[in-house]
Design a protein around this motif. Structure first.
Motif, PDB file in Angstrom:
ATOM      1  N   LEU A 147      -4.119  14.844   6.484  1.00 56.33           N
ATOM      2  CA  LEU A 147      -4.966  13.923   7.234  1.00 56.33           C
ATOM      3  C   LEU A 147      -4.244  12.602   7.472  1.00 56.33           C
ATOM      4  O   LEU A 147      -3.891  11.887   6.527  1.00 56.33           O
ATOM      5  CB  LEU A 147      -6.275  13.657   6.477  1.00 56.33           C
ATOM      6  N   TYR A 148      -4.015  12.295   8.754  1.00 58.72           N
ATOM      7  CA  TYR A 148      -3.443  11.016   9.156  1.00 58.72           C
ATOM      8  C   TYR A 148      -4.539  10.159   9.793  1.00 58.72           C
ATOM      9  O   TYR A 148      -5.548  10.666  10.275  1.00 58.72           O
ATOM     10  CB  TYR A 148      -2.359  11.209  10.212  1.00 58.72           C
ATOM     11  N   ALA A 149      -4.295   8.870   9.845  1.00 58.85           N
ATOM     12  CA  ALA A 149      -5.158   7.971  10.614  1.00 58.85           C
ATOM     13  C   ALA A 149      -4.392   6.681  10.843  1.00 58.85           C
ATOM     14  O   ALA A 149      -3.394   6.386  10.172  1.00 58.85           O
ATOM     15  CB  ALA A 149      -6.476   7.698   9.897  1.00 58.85           C
ATOM     16  N   GLY A 150      -4.876   5.894  11.803  1.00 55.90           N
ATOM     17  CA  GLY A 150      -4.285   4.596  12.081  1.00 55.90           C
ATOM     18  C   GLY A 150      -5.371   3.563  12.295  1.00 55.90           C
ATOM     19  O   GLY A 150      -6.535   3.897  12.516  1.00 55.90           O
ATOM     20  N   GLY A 151      -5.000   2.305  12.229  1.00 56.16           N
ATOM     21  CA  GLY A 151      -5.953   1.220  12.434  1.00 56.16           C
ATOM     22  C   GLY A 151      -5.481  -0.024  11.715  1.00 56.16           C
ATOM     23  O   GLY A 151      -4.811   0.056  10.679  1.00 56.16           O
ATOM     24  N   GLU A 152      -5.846  -1.180  12.263  1.00 55.54           N
ATOM     25  CA  GLU A 152      -5.371  -2.448  11.708  1.00 55.54           C
ATOM     26  C   GLU A 152      -6.491  -3.322  11.159  1.00 55.54           C
ATOM     27  O   GLU A 152      -6.225  -4.371  10.578  1.00 55.54           O
ATOM     28  CB  GLU A 152      -4.581  -3.207  12.783  1.00 55.54           C
ATOM     29  N   SER A 153      -7.745  -2.904  11.327  1.00 66.72           N
ATOM     30  CA  SER A 153      -8.861  -3.678  10.776  1.00 66.72           C
ATOM     31  C   SER A 153      -9.004  -3.388   9.282  1.00 66.72           C
ATOM     32  O   SER A 153      -8.480  -2.387   8.765  1.00 66.72           O
ATOM     33  CB  SER A 153     -10.156  -3.307  11.493  1.00 66.72           C
ATOM     34  N   GLU A 154      -9.735  -4.239   8.588  1.00 68.94           N
ATOM     35  CA  GLU A 154      -9.993  -4.000   7.168  1.00 68.94           C
ATOM     36  C   GLU A 154     -10.780  -2.717   6.958  1.00 68.94           C
ATOM     37  O   GLU A 154     -10.521  -1.956   6.022  1.00 68.94           O
ATOM     38  CB  GLU A 154     -10.756  -5.189   6.564  1.00 68.94           C
ATOM     39  N   ALA A 155     -11.743  -2.465   7.853  1.00 70.54           N
ATOM     40  CA  ALA A 155     -12.529  -1.231   7.723  1.00 70.54           C
ATOM     41  C   ALA A 155     -11.622  -0.012   7.822  1.00 70.54           C
ATOM     42  O   ALA A 155     -11.766   0.952   7.053  1.00 70.54           O
ATOM     43  CB  ALA A 155     -13.605  -1.183   8.813  1.00 70.54           C
ATOM     44  N   ALA A 156     -10.677  -0.051   8.750  1.00 70.14           N
ATOM     45  CA  ALA A 156      -9.758   1.078   8.919  1.00 70.14           C
ATOM     46  C   ALA A 156      -8.864   1.236   7.707  1.00 70.14           C
ATOM     47  O   ALA A 156      -8.695   2.344   7.167  1.00 70.14           O
ATOM     48  CB  ALA A 156      -8.923   0.875  10.175  1.00 70.14           C
ATOM     49  N   LYS A 157      -8.260   0.168   7.244  1.00 70.05           N
ATOM     50  CA  LYS A 157      -7.316   0.245   6.128  1.00 70.05           C
ATOM     51  C   LYS A 157      -7.999   0.717   4.845  1.00 70.05           C
ATOM     52  O   LYS A 157      -7.425   1.509   4.080  1.00 70.05           O
ATOM     53  CB  LYS A 157      -6.645  -1.110   5.914  1.00 70.05           C
ATOM     54  N   ASN A 158      -9.199   0.244   4.610  1.00 71.03           N
ATOM     55  CA  ASN A 158      -9.918   0.677   3.407  1.00 71.03           C
ATOM     56  C   ASN A 158     -10.220   2.170   3.451  1.00 71.03           C
ATOM     57  O   ASN A 158     -10.073   2.885   2.456  1.00 71.03           O
ATOM     58  CB  ASN A 158     -11.220  -0.118   3.254  1.00 71.03           C
ATOM     59  N   LEU A 159     -10.649   2.654   4.609  1.00 76.77           N
ATOM     60  CA  LEU A 159     -10.958   4.075   4.757  1.00 76.77           C
ATOM     61  C   LEU A 159      -9.700   4.927   4.603  1.00 76.77           C
ATOM     62  O   LEU A 159      -9.681   5.923   3.873  1.00 76.77           O
ATOM     63  CB  LEU A 159     -11.588   4.324   6.126  1.00 76.77           C
ATOM     64  N   ILE A 160      -8.631   4.545   5.300  1.00 78.87           N
ATOM     65  CA  ILE A 160      -7.400   5.335   5.294  1.00 78.87           C
ATOM     66  C   ILE A 160      -6.798   5.379   3.897  1.00 78.87           C
ATOM     67  O   ILE A 160      -6.341   6.428   3.429  1.00 78.87           O
ATOM     68  CB  ILE A 160      -6.401   4.756   6.313  1.00 78.87           C
ATOM     69  N   THR A 161      -6.796   4.253   3.217  1.00 76.62           N
ATOM     70  CA  THR A 161      -6.241   4.207   1.873  1.00 76.62           C
ATOM     71  C   THR A 161      -6.919   5.211   0.957  1.00 76.62           C
ATOM     72  O   THR A 161      -6.271   5.883   0.150  1.00 76.62           O
ATOM     73  CB  THR A 161      -6.406   2.793   1.281  1.00 76.62           C
ATOM     74  N   THR A 162      -8.221   5.347   1.092  1.00 74.95           N
ATOM     75  CA  THR A 162      -8.990   6.176   0.176  1.00 74.95           C
ATOM     76  C   THR A 162      -9.009   7.645   0.562  1.00 74.95           C
ATOM     77  O   THR A 162      -8.926   8.521  -0.312  1.00 74.95           O
ATOM     78  CB  THR A 162     -10.447   5.660   0.113  1.00 74.95           C
ATOM     79  N   GLN A 163      -9.078   7.954   1.856  1.00 72.85           N
ATOM     80  CA  GLN A 163      -9.403   9.319   2.263  1.00 72.85           C
ATOM     81  C   GLN A 163      -8.343  10.044   3.079  1.00 72.85           C
ATOM     82  O   GLN A 163      -8.545  11.201   3.426  1.00 72.85           O
ATOM     83  CB  GLN A 163     -10.721   9.310   3.056  1.00 72.85           C
TER      84      GLN A 163
END
Length: 339
Positions: A179-195
């Motif tokens: 599972l990959y993802a991208g994003g620069e907002s805090e909401a994105a980074k928090n989600l990507i880091t965890t999942q």
């Protein structure tokens, strides 16, 4: 270092060049995928958009998931990274579909999870459009269900957005898709880091990319999770002289604000949260690809790749135009030399 590429489902990547000599067709992408394996590319990213973001809303665009299934059957080694938007798919149904593709190409399917940004596309296809942080809240639940039904049977889940009762998904994927993802907002980074397992970034300098990688590594370590993979988008121009590079850059960045894709670009800016302002030059090539700096002579590009590798980049997702010819050139001048 691995080298991947964006599959040209839009007929190209240049918003101000109407005809890039690459057709929006199954025949073209099939040929490209098969040749890319011979040239040393390891993965392809298939974007998921039902309207053409590059050439304008009325231009043709290939559908991501049927294209992915077809490519799985006609390639042998290529990782097939398919973009998927939670607002467009029920997670349990998508998990079933993805598992089936992964069994066609065992262990070669991965997902790039994208929280939708294009309001017009959603409304034109009869879908509800949610604001930025609401999309990420939905994506968290979506990933909970997706991984849950992949990992065990008789799976039950009840959240704000999704409810699944006693789900049985068989056969399961040959290997749980990465599972990959991208994003620069805090909401994105928090989600990507965890999942998620990997972080994909728009184009930027090695210095800026290095800062993002360091930040994501820190967040990941704080949660006690294993290391992630890091990828960067880049638009490549390989030429024998700097003068030839400049000529090509001038050609592709001669942007007219009346181009068909300009309105879509403005909607993207309004619907996302970025760390930096973007320029009209960024508009000319999607995903801020020119910022990566993979333009120059072979020696210059090799040095640039080394700088990205030093800060922790694991792979590139390249765009070129026209793609068959330029990907072959990149393979001969860069990939084969670095191998």
């Amino acid at each position: 270092m691995q080298f991947g590429y964006w599959l040209p489902i839009f007929g190209g990547w240049l918003r101000n060049v109407p005809d890039e000599g690459m057709s929006t067709s199954w025949d073209y992408v099939r040929q490209l995928a098969q040749r890319s394996e011979e040239w040393g590319y390891s993965l392809t990213l298939i974007a998921e958009l039902y309207l053409n973001d590059i050439k304008g809303q009325e231009a043709p665009a290939l559908e991501a998931w049927s294209t992915a299934a077809a490519l799985a059957a006609v390639t042998k080694e290529l990782e097939i990274m398919v973009a998927v938007r939670p607002t467009f798919h029920n997670p349990a149904l998508l998990a079933k579909q993805a598992a089936n593709i992964d069994l066609i190409a065992p262990g070669r399917l991965s997902l790039n999870v994208v929280s939708s940004w294009w309001r017009d596309e959603a409304t034109k296809y009869g879908l509800h459009f949610e604001e930025h942080d609401d999309r990420y809240a939905r994506t968290k639940e979506w990933l909970d269900v997706l991984t849950g039904v992949w990992e065990k049977d008789h799976f039950t889940y009840e959240g704000k957005y999704y409810k699944v009762t006693d789900n049985v998904l068989q056969p399961k994927p040959a290997k749980k898709p990465f599972l990959y993802a991208g994003g620069e907002s805090e909401a994105a980074k928090n989600l990507i880091t965890t999942q998620c397992d990997g972080y994909v970034m728009h184009g930027d300098s090695p210095e800026q990319i290095g800062k993002r990688i360091a930040d994501m590594r820190r967040r990941r370590e704080e949660k006690g999770l294993p290391p992630m993979k890091f990828g960067v988008a880049g638009y490549s121009i390989v030429r024998n002289s700097e003068q030839e590079v400049k000529q090509e850059l001038d050609r592709i960045t001669n942007v007219q604000a009346s181009a068909a894709g300009y309105g879509n670009y403005q909607q993207w800016l309004a619907g996302t949260q970025l760390e930096q302002q973007v320029s009209l030059q960024d508009y000319s090539v999607s995903n801020r690809g020119l910022r990566t700096g993979l333009t120059g002579t072979p020696a210059q590009i090799q040095d640039r790749i080394a700088a990205f590798e030093e800060v922790g980049v694991d792979f590139f997702l390249l765009q070129t135009s026209p793609q068959l010819e330029e990907m072959q050139r990149f393979s001969e001048e860069i990939i084969n030399v670095l191998a």
